[in-house]
Design a protein around this motif. Structure first.
Motif, short mmCIF file in Angstrom:
data_model
loop_
_atom_site.label_atom_id
_atom_site.label_comp_id
_atom_site.label_asym_id
_atom_site.label_seq_id
_atom_site.Cartn_x
_atom_site.Cartn_y
_atom_site.Cartn_z
N TYR A 1 0.82 -1.20 0.00
CA TYR A 1 0.00 0.00 0.00
C TYR A 1 0.86 1.26 0.00
O TYR A 1 0.45 2.30 -0.53
N ARG B 1 0.38 4.20 -2.60
CA ARG B 1 0.16 5.57 -2.15
C ARG B 1 1.17 6.52 -2.79
O ARG B 1 0.82 7.65 -3.16
N THR C 1 0.17 9.62 -5.07
CA THR C 1 0.61 10.96 -4.66
C THR C 1 1.27 11.69 -5.83
O THR C 1 1.04 12.89 -6.03
N GLU D 1 -0.66 13.85 -0.51
CA GLU D 1 -0.81 12.55 0.15
C GLU D 1 -2.21 12.41 0.77
O GLU D 1 -2.77 11.31 0.80
N ARG E 1 -4.58 9.30 -0.12
CA ARG E 1 -5.15 8.41 0.89
C ARG E 1 -6.68 8.37 0.79
O ARG E 1 -7.31 7.32 1.03
#
Length: 209
Positions: free
Chosen positions: A137, A141, A145, A164, A168
């Motif tokens: 993950y 991510r 991002t 970020e 998320r």
């Protein structure tokens, strides 16, 4: 003795992984034994243990494979110029992953969403699996991002929110949609796409004052 081809080895490994995934989705990790997996794939213990040492290794392999598929989908999107908008990105990658697992069914229903939810629960007690999931993950991510940052640089996403945070939130939308499918049954990813698109167009009430 004739050498076994790599194609045959890969097909046998695929057979074991798919059979194990169906067993886990049907009965859960703890209620599934290796004997259940052997029966599902119709192979001897020796044939299966040649590839996997046991249940934990099977679980980790299934999780790792899915995370690679998700990461690769977003890495590919991150390289495109301009990258797709978040609504298209989340829905398209999730749709691609679901499509690769559509042959896995339990009682006529897709097995994959329920399996994913079980994996999340298993990470609470399984530190090794939690580490695999955390690493996977984290890579996803990072890719998201970068995509968000590219949109912010292009002015298509507001830039006053850390990228970020947006990444998320995109992950939360995809994970929540999978959880809904596990609980309530299959649903087209267009629902997620269009819902995100509507939220993206919502006015900023705080900024209007």
């Amino acid at each position: 003795m004739a050498r076994v081809s790599q194609e045959h080895l890969d097909a046998r490994r695929r057979q074991i992984l798919d059979g194990a995934a169906i067993c886990f989705a049907r009965n859960g990790f703890h209620a599934t034994s290796m004997q259940d997996v052997l029966k599902e794939v119709d192979l001897s213990a020796g044939a299966v243990y040649r590839y996997f040492s046991g249940k934990d290794e099977l679980i980790a392999a299934i999780v790792g494979e899915v995370l690679v598929q998700v990461r690769d989908g977003f890495e590919e999107a991150a390289r495109s110029t301009p990258p797709p908008s978040p609504d298209l990105l989340v829905a398209s990658v999730l749709s691609r992953v679901l499509a690769t697992k559509e042959s896995l069914t339990v009682d006529g229903r897709p097995a994959f969403p329920g399996l994913v939810v079980q994996v999340w629960a298993e990470t609470i007690r399984n530190e090794e699996l939690a580490a695999v999931l955390h690493e996977g993950y984290g890579a996803v991510r990072e890719a998201w991002t970068r995509i968000v940052r590219a949109h912010q640089d292009a002015g298509t996403i507001r830039s006053d929110v850390p990228p970020e945070y947006v990444a998320r939130t995109m992950m939360a939308a995809a994970m929540g949609f999978l959880a809904q499918q596990a609980l309530f049954g299959p649903a087209p990813t267009e629902i997620l796409r269009d819902g995100l698109r509507a939220l993206m167009s919502a006015p900023d009430e705080a900024g209007a004052n």
